[in-house]
Design an enzyme around this catalytic site. Structure first.
Site, PDB file in Angstrom:
ATOM      1  N   LYS A 203     -16.731 -10.162   1.233  1.00  0.00           N
ATOM      2  CA  LYS A 203     -17.762  -9.142   1.438  1.00  0.00           C
ATOM      3  C   LYS A 203     -18.016  -9.010   2.928  1.00  0.00           C
ATOM      4  CE  LYS A 203     -22.500  -7.941   0.355  1.00  0.00           C
ATOM      5  NZ  LYS A 203     -23.663  -8.187  -0.501  1.00  0.00           N
ATOM      6  N   LYS A 258     -15.424  -5.933  -0.954  1.00  0.00           N
ATOM      7  CA  LYS A 258     -16.518  -4.990  -0.742  1.00  0.00           C
ATOM      8  C   LYS A 258     -16.740  -4.770   0.730  1.00  0.00           C
ATOM      9  CE  LYS A 258     -21.317  -4.738  -1.799  1.00  0.00           C
ATOM     10  NZ  LYS A 258     -22.444  -5.569  -1.874  1.00  0.00           N
ATOM     11  N   SER A 284     -22.324   2.098  -1.981  1.00  0.00           N
ATOM     12  CA  SER A 284     -23.257   3.226  -1.886  1.00  0.00           C
ATOM     13  C   SER A 284     -22.874   4.218  -0.790  1.00  0.00           C
ATOM     14  CB  SER A 284     -24.664   2.683  -1.656  1.00  0.00           C
ATOM     15  OG  SER A 284     -24.702   1.863  -0.496  1.00  0.00           O
TER      16      SER A 284
HETATM   17  C1  PBG Z   1     -27.052  -7.670  -2.052  1.00  0.00           C
HETATM   18  C2  PBG Z   1     -26.070  -6.588  -2.256  1.00  0.00           C
HETATM   19  C3  PBG Z   1     -25.778  -5.503  -1.402  1.00  0.00           C
HETATM   20  C4  PBG Z   1     -24.897  -4.685  -2.099  1.00  0.00           C
HETATM   21  C5  PBG Z   1     -24.640  -5.296  -3.331  1.00  0.00           C
HETATM   22  N1  PBG Z   1     -25.364  -6.481  -3.400  1.00  0.00           N
HETATM   23  C6  PBG Z   1     -26.311  -5.131  -0.073  1.00  0.00           C
HETATM   24  C7  PBG Z   1     -26.173  -6.033   1.072  1.00  0.00           C
HETATM   25  O1  PBG Z   1     -25.431  -7.015   1.058  1.00  0.00           O
HETATM   26  O2  PBG Z   1     -26.879  -5.774   2.057  1.00  0.00           O
HETATM   27  C8  PBG Z   1     -24.361  -3.374  -1.594  1.00  0.00           C
HETATM   28  C9  PBG Z   1     -23.864  -2.419  -2.635  1.00  0.00           C
HETATM   29  C10 PBG Z   1     -23.717  -1.013  -2.172  1.00  0.00           C
HETATM   30  O3  PBG Z   1     -23.854  -0.671  -0.973  1.00  0.00           O
HETATM   31  O4  PBG Z   1     -23.440  -0.172  -3.037  1.00  0.00           O
HETATM   32  N2  PBG Z   1     -26.645  -8.834  -1.479  1.00  0.00           N
END
Ligand code: PBG
Length: 336
Positions: A203, A258, A284
């Site tokens: 991630k 991700k 998103s």
């Molecule tokens: C929380 C989380 C996030 C997303 C999924 N779980 C945001 C982040 O890490 O700040 C993002 C998903 C998306 O942008 O669709 N840890």
């Protein structure tokens, strides 16, 4: 690598196979199916659904609406949903204690959803503290730094609380070191040996999460902060393989990459190196981008939606978390 070069022009004409629809269908290698889709849902505790300006067509759902969405997923054949809570500001704290409340929004939603759909749809719960923390970070903060080991202990408890509510898949998205093994151990010790762990293994510290942070209301909490001390650097790729290797050794059942489209190379490298279920998260910001361009008349949404999702399959993804899941499933049912 196999190079099947058959000859030169004019005996070889690459366009021959592309000339007819039947022929294109016959030679294609990848296909997008409803069973590839995971549908992320946002939850609120309020009386009515709320729209999310940066994510057209996506709403924050009441528990009732989320349960109805799960029923729709079951009817369409979408295998799983992933749920993300919007925590009221008054329940957020430094230590994110609400994450461990067995009656928090996520737990109540899981119980309701499971009552309605049983085993027809898998329920995936995110493990991380950002929806619950007043500072918007995924872990506990000491002297301005997100501390690892103390955070992992809280994540273990969060995972068990969610499993007790009936969650099928625990998905740690926090990027702390050692959390997959710790969460696996905690689940096993609590008797949840068959609850899966889907690790957000690779991630990245990405600006593409912006609309999500608006959706769950953590953007204001995070403020000018960032997550670069725990999420991966977008300029690194070998590290992703190291992360996946560790998480698999620690007991992850599946892994995730991700964001999605800017990281297709990472998906391919992981799938080639480990041959394990590898999921992509079309996040998103990717969803917002495609919608914004379509709203301006600059892109054809149904076309780019399908092409962007198919690209994940071509890159080697086992399945895709996407806010397009429902509409894509409806389209695939109508036009396979
Ligand atoms: C929380 C989380 C996030 C997303 C999924 N779980 C945001 C982040 O890490 O700040 C993002 C998903 C998306 O942008 O669709 N840890």
């Amino acid at each position: 690598m196999v190079h099947a070069i058959r000859g030169d022009f004019p005996s070889t004409r690459m366009r021959r196979l592309r000339k007819h629809d039947w022929s294109r269908r016959l030679v294609r290698e990848h296909e997008l199916a409803v069973s590839d889709l995971i549908w992320p849902l946002f939850l609120i505790d309020g009386p009515a659904n709320e729209s999310i300006p940066s994510m057209p067509g996506v709403e924050r759902l009441t528990i009732e609406s989320a349960a109805r969405a799960a029923v729709a997923a079951a009817e369409l054949g979408i295998p799983a949903i992933a749920i993300f809570p919007v925590t009221p500001q008054k329940l957020k704290s430094e230590d994110a204690a609400e994450a461990l409340n067995p009656d928090n929004l996520v737990c109540r939603a899981v119980r309701q959803i499971k009552r309605e759909v049983g085993d027809a749809v898998g329920v995936i719960c995110d493990v991380a503290l950002d929806p619950y923390s007043s500072h918007g970070q995924d872990g506990l903060v000491e002297n301005g730094y997100v501390v690892n080991d103390a955070t992992v202990e809280v994540l273990q408890q969060q995972a068990v609380v969610q499993a007790m509510a009936g969650c099928d898949v625990i998905a740690p998205s926090d990027m702390m070191d050692g959390r997959i093994g710790a969460v696996r151990q905690a689940l096993d010790a609590a008797g949840f040996v068959d609850v899966q762990v889907m690790s957000y293994a690779a991630k990245y510290a990405s600006a593409f999460y912006g609309p999500f942070r608006d959706a769950v209301g953590s953007a204001g909490n995070l403020g000018v902060g960032d997550k670069k001390t725990y999420q991966q650097d977008p300029a690194a790729s070998d590290e992703a393989l190291h992360e996946v290797a560790l998480d698999l050794r620690e007991g992850a059942d599946s892994v995730m990459v991700k964001p999605g489209m800017p990281y297709l190379d990472i998906i391919r490298r992981i799938k080639d190196a480990f041959a394990v279920p590898t999921f992509a998260y079309q996040v998103s910001g990717e969803y917002a981008m495609l919608h914004a361009a379509a709203q301006n008349g600059w892109l054809d949404l149904p076309e780019v939606r399908r092409e962007s999702l198919l690209a994940f399959k071509r890159a080697g993804a086992t399945g895709i978390l996407t806010y397009f899941a429902k509409v894509m499933a409806e389209e695939l049912v109508a036009h396979p």
